[in-house]
Write a protein that holds these residues in place. Sequence first.
Motif: not given
Ligand SMILES: Nc1ncnc2c1ncn2[C@@H]1O[C@H](COP(=O)(O)OP(=O)(O)OP(=O)(O)O)[C@@H](O)[C@H]1O
Lengths: 300, 394
Positions: B203, B40, B76-77, B71, B18, B50, B74
């Motif tokens: 989730e 990272r 996942k999403s 965590l 990102f 990012t 990390s």
């Molecule tokens: N659209 C976006 N623009 C900029 N950074 C993003 C975007 N989506 C995610 N990130 C960054 O990517 C990284 C991973 O985010 P992600 O949402 O995948 O985490 P996650 O594992 O799903 O966490 P959570 O359990 O909080 O949902 C994070 O540092 C987040 O800030």
Amino acid sequence: MGIDVRDIEHRETGAARIMAPEQWIAEHKIPVGAVMAAVVDVVRKHGLGFFDAITDIVGFCADGLTMLLLDIPPLLLVVAATAGAWFLRRSPALVALVALGLLFIINQGYWNETMATLSLILFSTIFCMAIGVPLGIACAHRPRLARALQPFLDLMQTLPTFVYLIPTLILFGLGTVPGMISTIIFAVPAPIRMTQMGIARVPRSLIEAGEAFGATGRQILWKIELPAALPMIQAGLTQCIMLSLSMVVIAALVGAGGLGVPVVRALNTVQVDAGFESGFVIVLLAIMLDRVCRPKDSAS
Amino acid sequence: MSEEVNAALEFRDVDILFDRGNRRGAIEAALARLDAGETREEIGRALKVTVGVAGANLAVARGEISVLMGLSGSGKSTLLRAANRLNRPVRGEVRIGNGLAWLDIARCDDDTLRTLRKTRIAMVFQQFGLLPWRTVRDNVGFGLELRGMAPSLRRDVVAEKLELVGLSNWADAHVHELSGGMQQRVGLARAFATDADILLMDEPFSALDPLIRRKLQDELLDLQKRLKKTILFVSHDIDEALKIGSRITIMREGRIIQTGTPDDIALRPVDDYVAEFIRHMNPLPTIVAASVMRRFEDLPRLPDGMLDGGRIAVAPDAATMWVAGRAVPVRPHSAWVEGALCVVPARLSLGEIIALRQRSGLPVLVEAEGRLVGLCDDADILQALCGKARFGAG
Ligand SMILES: Nc1ncnc2c1ncn2[C@@H]1O[C@H](COP(=O)(O)OP(=O)(O)OP(=O)(O)O)[C@@H](O)[C@H]1O
Ligand SMILES: [Mg+2]
């Protein structure tokens, strides 16, 4: 405490010294006014037919609607408006307000003026929404367009109305149309801004839900963004009607009929009673329209 | 190899970055630094980029539930959302298979993408993502409506899916009249309605309270038995992951650290990060008899040639069992009688083993492929509870 004479002398000589550059600045006047006048002149010369056509069409429509409204017996129209209010809102208080309000207007003898104002507001509001909603959507989707448009919207709402009344008069002549144009210029920023805000505030998650199920851009607009922004757009509509109504007096100055006419006449002849009568009618009309058009609170 | 043919969804060397600074060339520079092995944080600090996901490889087999864990932050999403291109990978492939051919959803054209989203991949959101101005019925029919299906046809499909999630009586309600659990059932029904075979769930149960969450997990497992979807599921709850996942993938700082069956993860964590996750799990429903038991072949021999199982002695061919010098009968746990030793299948959970051990007052025997292979006594159970279950079992 006493004033030092030398000090005054000092100031005077100082003033004399800077007088010259001031003069220089004043002598080289930037021709803002002249340029605008020239622009209006050019537009008038080359677009005469165009503006005449607009004047004819819009004038015909607005005046025609006024005639139509006046042809209907007032009491029948009161009944119809009351039924309409009930149908839209299902609120006894509101129905009572509309019925009594309209009867009061008949009682005060301002029915004809009210109809003329209604048709003026109707046309300018339709026009404002027809421009404002698409433009608001475009602004919400393109932040750069929004930023470019921002100063113009500010200008339209802050430039004293009388200033752009002059060129509208030149271009469209006296009558309903220049009144309507001034009204539109003043009122159209409201639906643009409200639509833009409404669309921009649609939660990202809803749009992603649409994307995840394969919606096209157009489907997202029609099935997600517009329904989600509807309360805001409706608030824009109400604002637009209120702003149009606040322009009736100015519209009357350039020859549009309606409730502004008795106000202007009262002003010219210093008649307190007539002034207040027509003023009350305008306020009453504003309250009725606002209550009928305002977005429902319960729908969240 | 067979796994690859079977996979419905496959991530290959996926990097998702990102750009926070919108500087030209930042993404390319970040990729170069990533390849050079920078972390990272370093990349984030230097380039305002990012790293969401780096170098992810994962295959999701047809009909399995694959769970992504890690965590917060990390990735996942981010990885999940690459599967329907809500996030677009800057590098790598996300392949959707139909059994015959592959399509790279990361690079396909927009029409193909929309077709895939309409017919192959559906999504369930953490915050439900339902349209509040629509009724339950119209929410469930949303995907079909986008496809242009006629309202009369839509109605039947929607009714069927509402039946599936047990919301038939709520078809005309508005979404806000429903509880959170019911709203997420609407979300599920909406995802099922398009008959997509791949389901992405970010989730989906995290916003619900624990009781409802467990109920919906059971319902999902139940539906999955019938529908056999390919599900990619994000969770941050290790118990949820172990319960519903046929495979679990652990992510850390955008990278996949370990992928394996629940047993692999629970019993053979590759590093401390993974071990930390499973330290907090509830072992009772997860650990199975096969991992708890002591194998007969590992038992020491007594002077009389019998195997020493502590309180019981086992004949070398496991044909007879002796307790306090007396031969005792052996019964399957479903037909257990007082005084008999109880036999359980290798897949039975620790929680049930404990219950049976408590009832019989004797060690529990484990069978696999029709043979008795091991036993679980108090010491084995306690050891499993401390997280020191045996390796290489089953
Ligand atoms: N659209 C976006 N623009 C900029 N950074 C993003 C975007 N989506 C995610 N990130 C960054 O990517 C990284 C991973 O985010 P992600 O949402 O995948 O985490 P996650 O594992 O799903 O966490 P959570 O359990 O909080 O949902 C994070 O540092 C987040 O800030
Ligand atoms: Mg997440």
